[in-house]
Scaffold this motif. Sequence first.
Motif, PDB file in Angstrom:
ATOM      1  N   GLU A  66       0.935  -1.125   0.086  1.00  0.00           N
ATOM      2  CA  GLU A  66      -0.079  -0.159  -0.068  1.00  0.00           C
ATOM      3  C   GLU A  66       0.806   1.325  -0.073  1.00  0.00           C
ATOM      4  O   GLU A  66       1.958   1.414   0.610  1.00  0.00           O
ATOM      5  CB  GLU A  66      -0.774  -0.031   1.470  1.00  0.00           C
ATOM      6  CG  GLU A  66      -0.069   0.148   2.541  1.00  0.00           C
ATOM      7  CD  GLU A  66      -1.008  -0.265   3.910  1.00  0.00           C
ATOM      8  OE1 GLU A  66      -2.154  -0.847   3.622  1.00  0.00           O
ATOM      9  OE2 GLU A  66      -0.544   0.176   4.902  1.00  0.00           O
ATOM     10  N   SER A  67       0.343   2.359  -0.491  1.00  0.00           N
ATOM     11  CA  SER A  67       0.994   3.601  -0.321  1.00  0.00           C
ATOM     12  C   SER A  67       1.014   4.142   0.989  1.00  0.00           C
ATOM     13  O   SER A  67       0.383   3.623   1.921  1.00  0.00           O
ATOM     14  CB  SER A  67       0.180   4.723  -1.333  1.00  0.00           C
ATOM     15  OG  SER A  67       1.135   5.621  -1.509  1.00  0.00           O
ATOM     16  N   THR A  68       2.110   4.964   1.413  1.00  0.00           N
ATOM     17  CA  THR A  68       1.992   5.551   2.750  1.00  0.00           C
ATOM     18  C   THR A  68       2.644   6.748   2.682  1.00  0.00           C
ATOM     19  O   THR A  68       3.064   7.343   1.555  1.00  0.00           O
ATOM     20  CB  THR A  68       3.164   4.602   3.382  1.00  0.00           C
ATOM     21  OG1 THR A  68       2.865   5.213   4.871  1.00  0.00           O
ATOM     22  CG2 THR A  68       4.177   4.660   3.166  1.00  0.00           C
ATOM     23  N   ASP A  69       2.634   7.708   3.677  1.00  0.00           N
ATOM     24  CA  ASP A  69       3.022   9.069   3.578  1.00  0.00           C
ATOM     25  C   ASP A  69       4.632   9.136   3.671  1.00  0.00           C
ATOM     26  O   ASP A  69       5.214   9.948   2.915  1.00  0.00           O
ATOM     27  CB  ASP A  69       2.318   9.943   4.548  1.00  0.00           C
ATOM     28  CG  ASP A  69       2.504   9.348   6.003  1.00  0.00           C
ATOM     29  OD1 ASP A  69       3.088   8.221   6.440  1.00  0.00           O
ATOM     30  OD2 ASP A  69       1.933  10.019   6.939  1.00  0.00           O
ATOM     31  N   VAL A  70       5.226   8.404   4.511  1.00  0.00           N
ATOM     32  CA  VAL A  70       6.932   8.828   4.683  1.00  0.00           C
ATOM     33  C   VAL A  70       7.156   7.379   5.114  1.00  0.00           C
ATOM     34  O   VAL A  70       6.627   6.314   5.852  1.00  0.00           O
ATOM     35  CB  VAL A  70       6.953   9.659   5.738  1.00  0.00           C
ATOM     36  CG1 VAL A  70       6.298   9.384   7.006  1.00  0.00           C
ATOM     37  CG2 VAL A  70       8.348  10.357   5.782  1.00  0.00           C
ATOM     38  N   GLY A  97      20.725   8.722   7.040  1.00  0.00           N
ATOM     39  CA  GLY A  97      19.778   7.869   6.105  1.00  0.00           C
ATOM     40  C   GLY A  97      18.792   8.921   5.201  1.00  0.00           C
ATOM     41  O   GLY A  97      19.140   9.908   4.872  1.00  0.00           O
ATOM     42  N   GLU A  98      18.170   8.046   4.705  1.00  0.00           N
ATOM     43  CA  GLU A  98      17.035   8.825   3.812  1.00  0.00           C
ATOM     44  C   GLU A  98      15.527   8.876   4.219  1.00  0.00           C
ATOM     45  O   GLU A  98      14.976   7.689   4.765  1.00  0.00           O
ATOM     46  CB  GLU A  98      17.175   8.071   2.404  1.00  0.00           C
ATOM     47  CG  GLU A  98      18.279   8.443   1.509  1.00  0.00           C
ATOM     48  CD  GLU A  98      18.150   8.371   0.271  1.00  0.00           C
ATOM     49  OE1 GLU A  98      17.370   7.867  -0.207  1.00  0.00           O
ATOM     50  OE2 GLU A  98      19.065   8.577  -0.460  1.00  0.00           O
ATOM     51  N   VAL A  99      14.735   9.949   4.214  1.00  0.00           N
ATOM     52  CA  VAL A  99      13.475  10.104   4.190  1.00  0.00           C
ATOM     53  C   VAL A  99      12.775  10.180   2.933  1.00  0.00           C
ATOM     54  O   VAL A  99      13.108  10.984   1.884  1.00  0.00           O
ATOM     55  CB  VAL A  99      13.145  11.253   5.217  1.00  0.00           C
ATOM     56  CG1 VAL A  99      11.396  11.407   5.318  1.00  0.00           C
ATOM     57  CG2 VAL A  99      13.757  11.052   6.458  1.00  0.00           C
ATOM     58  N   ILE A 100      11.753   9.123   2.543  1.00  0.00           N
ATOM     59  CA  ILE A 100      11.121   9.270   1.252  1.00  0.00           C
ATOM     60  C   ILE A 100       9.693   9.729   1.517  1.00  0.00           C
ATOM     61  O   ILE A 100       9.073   8.862   2.526  1.00  0.00           O
ATOM     62  CB  ILE A 100      11.117   7.762   0.634  1.00  0.00           C
ATOM     63  CG1 ILE A 100      12.463   7.233   0.664  1.00  0.00           C
ATOM     64  CG2 ILE A 100      10.439   7.859  -0.626  1.00  0.00           C
ATOM     65  CD1 ILE A 100      13.437   7.651  -0.159  1.00  0.00           C
ATOM     66  N   ILE A 101       9.193  10.607   0.972  1.00  0.00           N
ATOM     67  CA  ILE A 101       7.841  11.173   1.178  1.00  0.00           C
ATOM     68  C   ILE A 101       7.058  11.156  -0.241  1.00  0.00           C
ATOM     69  O   ILE A 101       7.572  11.490  -1.253  1.00  0.00           O
ATOM     70  CB  ILE A 101       7.879  12.700   1.666  1.00  0.00           C
ATOM     71  CG1 ILE A 101       8.656  12.678   2.967  1.00  0.00           C
ATOM     72  CG2 ILE A 101       6.423  13.236   1.782  1.00  0.00           C
ATOM     73  CD1 ILE A 101       8.741  14.269   3.540  1.00  0.00           C
TER      74      ILE A 101
END
Length: 160
Positions: A66-70, A97-101
Amino acid sequence: MSTDKTIVHVTVSRNFSRFVSKDWLMTIGKKVLQSAGIDIPAEVGLVITGDRTIRRLNRQYRGKDESTDVLSFPMSGVEDSEGVHFVSPPDGVCHLGEVIICYPQVVRQCEIHGHSITDELEVLIVHGILHLLGYDHETPRERARMRRKEKEILTKLRHF
């Protein structure tokens, strides 16, 4: 801490580049690290992407189709700044690290929460970076601790 000690790499998917400023994202990322008490040279990646990419990553790394916000992907064993000793890597920069939004999810959540896009992005950047620093919300105690820290940082952000 001087924000000169922090490096925030920003990548915005071409589909969303007209909606989000890379410079603004970089500035917010640096302010979040400063507000979180990071006082060593540190590096974070911020990525703005779409539903398809975040859904694929969520499925691949969390087993949730599923899609998510972050999503946050820590690169080190760093926990939080409360008593944890950071290891100095060879280049002297702590690669957090990395944050994916997911930008479309940001827009959907703005409608739900009544936030502006910038407010929602700030919330998600804070949330994602706190995950990189070892905060979590799996238990009620962890959730309360993380929420307190989020509120503290968001308050500081809005007073810069």
